[in-house]
Design a protein around this motif. Sequence first.
Motif, PDB file in Angstrom:
ATOM      1  N   ASP A   1       0.826  -1.205   0.000  1.00  0.00           N
ATOM      2  CA  ASP A   1       0.000   0.000   0.000  1.00  0.00           C
ATOM      3  C   ASP A   1       0.862   1.257   0.000  1.00  0.00           C
ATOM      4  N   ARG A   2       1.990   1.210   0.688  1.00  0.00           N
ATOM      5  CA  ARG A   2       2.879   2.371   0.681  1.00  0.00           C
ATOM      6  C   ARG A   2       3.416   2.627  -0.718  1.00  0.00           C
ATOM      7  N   THR A   3       3.752   1.560  -1.434  1.00  0.00           N
ATOM      8  CA  THR A   3       4.291   1.697  -2.785  1.00  0.00           C
ATOM      9  C   THR A   3       3.215   2.116  -3.779  1.00  0.00           C
ATOM     10  N   ARG A   4       2.053   1.470  -3.695  1.00  0.00           N
ATOM     11  CA  ARG A   4       1.008   1.697  -4.705  1.00  0.00           C
ATOM     12  C   ARG A   4       0.184   2.942  -4.429  1.00  0.00           C
ATOM     13  N   HIS A   5      -0.062   3.249  -3.156  1.00  0.00           N
ATOM     14  CA  HIS A   5      -1.010   4.310  -2.827  1.00  0.00           C
ATOM     15  C   HIS A   5      -0.396   5.474  -2.058  1.00  0.00           C
ATOM     16  N   GLY A   6       0.910   5.454  -1.850  1.00  0.00           N
ATOM     17  CA  GLY A   6       1.540   6.559  -1.149  1.00  0.00           C
ATOM     18  C   GLY A   6       1.088   6.685   0.291  1.00  0.00           C
TER      19      GLY A   6
END
Length: 636
Positions: A318-323
Amino acid sequence: MVPVPDAGDSGVAVPDGGTTVYDLDSNCDFEYVSEGDLYLAEVNGVVEYGVFVDLSDDVSGLVHGSNLLGTYEVGDELVVELEEVRDNGDLAFDEVDLPDYEVETIARDSHAVADLGDVVGESVTLEGVVVQIKQTGGPTVFQVRDATGIAPCTAFEEAGVRAYEDVELDDVVRVDGYVETREGAVQVEIDDLQVLDGGDAEEVRTEQADDLDEMAEPHDPEPLVEWAAFEKLRGDLRAVAERLRREILEGRPIRMRHHADGDGICASVPMQVALERFIEDTYEDPDAAQHLLKRLPSKAPYYEMEDVTRDLNFALEDRTRHGQRLPLLLMLDNGSTEEDTPAYRNLAHYDVPIVVVDHHHPDPDAVGGLLDEHVNPYLHDEDYRITTGMMCVELARMIDPGITEELRHVPAVAGLSDRSEADAMDDYLELAREEGYDEAELRDVGEALDYATFWLKYDDGGQLVTDALNVDCDDEARHRDLVSFLATRAERDVERQLDAAMPHVDHERLDNDAHLYRLDVENHAHRFTYPAPGKTTGKVHDSKVAETGDPVITIGYGPDFAVLRSDGVRLDIPNMVEELKEEVDGGGVSGGGHLVVGSIKFVRGMRETVIDALVEKMADAEIDEELGSSAAFAED
């Protein structure tokens, strides 16, 4: 002020009192221009018939040659007054002869996020902190928080390409754009986004700090019942409520792990609903709760490495895909023991705060340095009788007191599910009666939750579970019918299990005169169906307590585990587990739970040795017939 002479034969005369010249910020639009006022303009083009000037990025026009007082080049400044707004929208200005004047800078007013719904279709400026950056297949969405809320601001480059790549989480930004609605929700379409730094950024943070503190401040509702023992915990619960509200305002997701039993559901569902409503009140994005909050049941009575590995994997994706930031882990009805520490140490490699609200016997020396907040009645010389569901109902009300009327029956369900013998149970049962529940109906709710949770396994159950608990449920009749169906099925399956198991229960009398019952739940009970081994052991135990009326200990065991229940015998299961770790070499002993109910794991080849050693300790335990038991600590 210095008196200003008339302009003479060229240009225009200075209006009476016109000694202030306004310098518009680059993001000011035509709303900031008024007839009769004077403005500082910059030449952006020279043509035969005059010069074009900019008052800001959005306000430009022509000074006709007949209204010019001199000759100018691109970049020169002059003072102008609005002469006319033409039918086609073009602006015409006159130059003003003004040898002496004062300049007043006009900054575009910042709009509050909470007021965006009133200015749909208009241009606005927001100043705030970026709390999330999400790249979609189309625009980049920046969630910007000011002192009143959080708004999605969308910027378009090529489809799926990150806009404003220099903008990072926690940056203070100024957003200029237009308010629009998308699927009924307000958002700002970005025209320009600037990162503020230095004094400008600090000024915004300082201006919003007090309001942010106020938004994070929890409510202080009157407790549902007066209970001196519970009052010891209110300060700790308040600190957790403030922490959770602040993390949501900072854009940090919350990953809620809870024990998959009745008390765990009574703890987690009120928290889920309260947090979702706080998110909805704070974020303009209607999908924010979906991205910021996950409720996840845990079958084991501790935080397993399987669970933490899955949680970390999803969080990093989620950190990678959604910031998104990495989440806060909220442990409910679980998380206080040494068995949790390997998973916690895994999280320590990342920015994942851990908050625990639990009523199982804790090991504060083991977990203390790994937790950011820890609420547990044992830390205040109380015990399991204050259930996690009871604590979380009050915690949910601190986050959103508007949820109170939906929760008045829930503490009684939690107490009955975990067999609490607290003094306050009579008060909680009375609250539930006022809501239309007698004790039998409350027990049915607990059974229905336990039954549904068993079949849901790792799924949170969504609306099914909230309907069964009657929290955030819009149909009372559906709730009653659902509970009746699930509780009836649970009772049928329990009876079938007892019919199969009871003939295989072994009995002996211990040296302290307590009854000991043993059941091999691996070979003499139905497997992979309801009730699970822990519940099966609990039902056998209850039957024997009712049958004998004497102190009773029951052990339900499998190849590498044992579930323990006790009534009328003063055991200390967490301490027994610690002693067995030292005394049984090669036993691989672990486990814990409440003082008189718990579970133990060991290696298969040492089962007989571990259980025999355990029974010896039980035989030395003090008899206390006034001591009841807590809920079964299920081991699947």
